[in-house]
Design a protein around this motif. Sequence first.
Motif, mmCIF file in Angstrom:
data_model
loop_
_atom_site.group_PDB
_atom_site.id
_atom_site.type_symbol
_atom_site.label_atom_id
_atom_site.label_comp_id
_atom_site.label_asym_id
_atom_site.label_seq_id
_atom_site.Cartn_x
_atom_site.Cartn_y
_atom_site.Cartn_z
ATOM 1 N N ARG A 115 45.678 32.501 40.896
ATOM 2 C CA ARG A 115 44.698 33.228 41.698
ATOM 3 C C ARG A 115 44.987 33.152 43.194
ATOM 4 O O ARG A 115 44.280 33.748 43.999
ATOM 5 N N ASN A 133 35.924 31.609 44.943
ATOM 6 C CA ASN A 133 35.555 31.566 43.533
ATOM 7 C C ASN A 133 35.441 32.962 42.928
ATOM 8 O O ASN A 133 35.462 33.120 41.708
ATOM 9 N N HIS A 134 35.311 33.968 43.784
ATOM 10 C CA HIS A 134 35.244 35.347 43.306
ATOM 11 C C HIS A 134 36.490 35.722 42.510
ATOM 12 O O HIS A 134 36.422 36.558 41.599
ATOM 13 N N THR A 135 37.621 35.112 42.847
ATOM 14 C CA THR A 135 38.869 35.473 42.185
ATOM 15 C C THR A 135 38.950 34.944 40.752
ATOM 16 O O THR A 135 39.750 35.444 39.959
ATOM 17 N N LYS A 136 38.134 33.953 40.429
ATOM 18 C CA LYS A 136 38.220 33.340 39.104
ATOM 19 C C LYS A 136 37.901 34.340 38.004
ATOM 20 O O LYS A 136 38.625 34.426 36.995
ATOM 21 N N GLU A 137 36.830 35.116 38.186
ATOM 22 C CA GLU A 137 36.449 36.040 37.117
ATOM 23 C C GLU A 137 37.451 37.182 36.984
ATOM 24 O O GLU A 137 37.655 37.708 35.884
ATOM 25 N N TRP A 139 40.771 36.835 37.391
ATOM 26 C CA TRP A 139 41.882 36.274 36.627
ATOM 27 C C TRP A 139 41.486 36.081 35.165
ATOM 28 O O TRP A 139 42.263 36.403 34.251
ATOM 29 N N GLU A 140 40.266 35.581 34.940
ATOM 30 C CA GLU A 140 39.806 35.308 33.581
ATOM 31 C C GLU A 140 39.748 36.582 32.742
ATOM 32 O O GLU A 140 40.102 36.577 31.563
ATOM 33 N N TYR A 184 50.262 28.795 34.253
ATOM 34 C CA TYR A 184 49.187 28.951 35.239
ATOM 35 C C TYR A 184 49.401 27.966 36.381
ATOM 36 O O TYR A 184 49.659 26.776 36.145
ATOM 37 N N SER A 191 41.747 22.561 36.599
ATOM 38 C CA SER A 191 42.521 23.717 36.131
ATOM 39 C C SER A 191 43.508 23.346 35.036
ATOM 40 O O SER A 191 43.889 24.202 34.225
ATOM 41 N N MET A 194 41.759 23.623 31.694
ATOM 42 C CA MET A 194 41.499 25.033 31.423
ATOM 43 C C MET A 194 42.754 25.730 30.913
ATOM 44 O O MET A 194 42.722 26.479 29.936
ATOM 45 N N THR A 275 42.333 25.572 49.291
ATOM 46 C CA THR A 275 41.656 25.223 48.044
ATOM 47 C C THR A 275 42.217 23.946 47.431
ATOM 48 O O THR A 275 41.652 23.425 46.471
#
Length: 374
Positions: A115, A133-137, A139-140, A184, A191, A194, A275
Amino acid sequence: MEFGIFVQGYVGKRAETDPEAEHKALMEETEYVIQADKSGFKYAWASEHHFLEEYSHLSANDVYLGYLAHATERIHLGSGIFNPLAPVNHPVKVAEKVAMLDHLSGGRFEFGSGRGAGSHEILGFFPGITDMNHTKELWEETIAEFPKMWLQDEYAGFQGKHWSLPPRKILPKPYGKSHPAMWYAAGSPSSYAMAGKKGLGVLGFSVQKVSDMEWVVESYKTAIKEAKAIGDFVNDNVMVTSTAICAETHEKAVEIAVGGGLNYLQSLLFRYHDTFPRPEGIPEWPELLPEYSAEIIELLIQEELMICGDPSEVLAQCKRWEQAGADQLSFGLPIGVSYEDTMNSIKLIGEHVIPEIDTDPVHRTTRFRGAAGN
């Protein structure tokens, strides 16, 4: 344990005195990968970064890796990373690039995604967004679509929150019956677990020392035992990075490290990778870490924060990473050290270290491509 080299187009302060510094940095790193191929390294990872002045000028790593596919013979070529967030790179274009590189390399390509590790870089593509954190969804919702694009004769299409595509044939298909191993880039300890749950290998760019590795890899290995692989197979593999300087004598290696601008590299790393967990003592940019003396280098070696020494010492230091559970140790070599000294490090490690640890010198393309692999 296997070995890799990590390149990112690090220019540093050289541009202040040399107008061709950027070009030289990119060309020298190309030569480092070619030599690493000859010296028995298994992997070469090329970054994708944007807007990171001095720290990384390697933005078009797909172009770079395409050249290396022709310039090398055995070394596996990895994206460290391709960013699959739709505003940065459309996922279909990423899938196409991965498959093309798989063909050009003869099955040697490794697909690393992530991300992005810094707000200066990633939020440049997200006007008005201030939370990483916006980028997490994004990528998911995207990562599990890649195997479908590669393996379905006609991709069924996708309707998501952030991107969509009607049914289409995504071409070319990967080389062989499966697809490249998927990885990843983990910037935080959580992470690792995950990635393990998804059956992905981990590119551990944020691990600083051996003691950090031991509990992080345990969480990954526990999670991957019950992985629900998003791809065609589980890629049970943890890569970690470390600075590495190898010379004929301990004294020479320390001398090279003192003159290598390591303090400036570390300062830039935490300037842009906001980060990553910030270790105590790392100042806020533009304040820099003090220049490293021989005493500081010796302390960093003792604390297992860098690999540095003669071949026998470097071998012992690498074995510590192997004992901690690393599947791959990838070296960040071009850090302000001269071209000649960097090439010498690669050659010495290839001659004296890799043969003592790497148990798969043939570097088979099928190792992590499952039973369906080519």
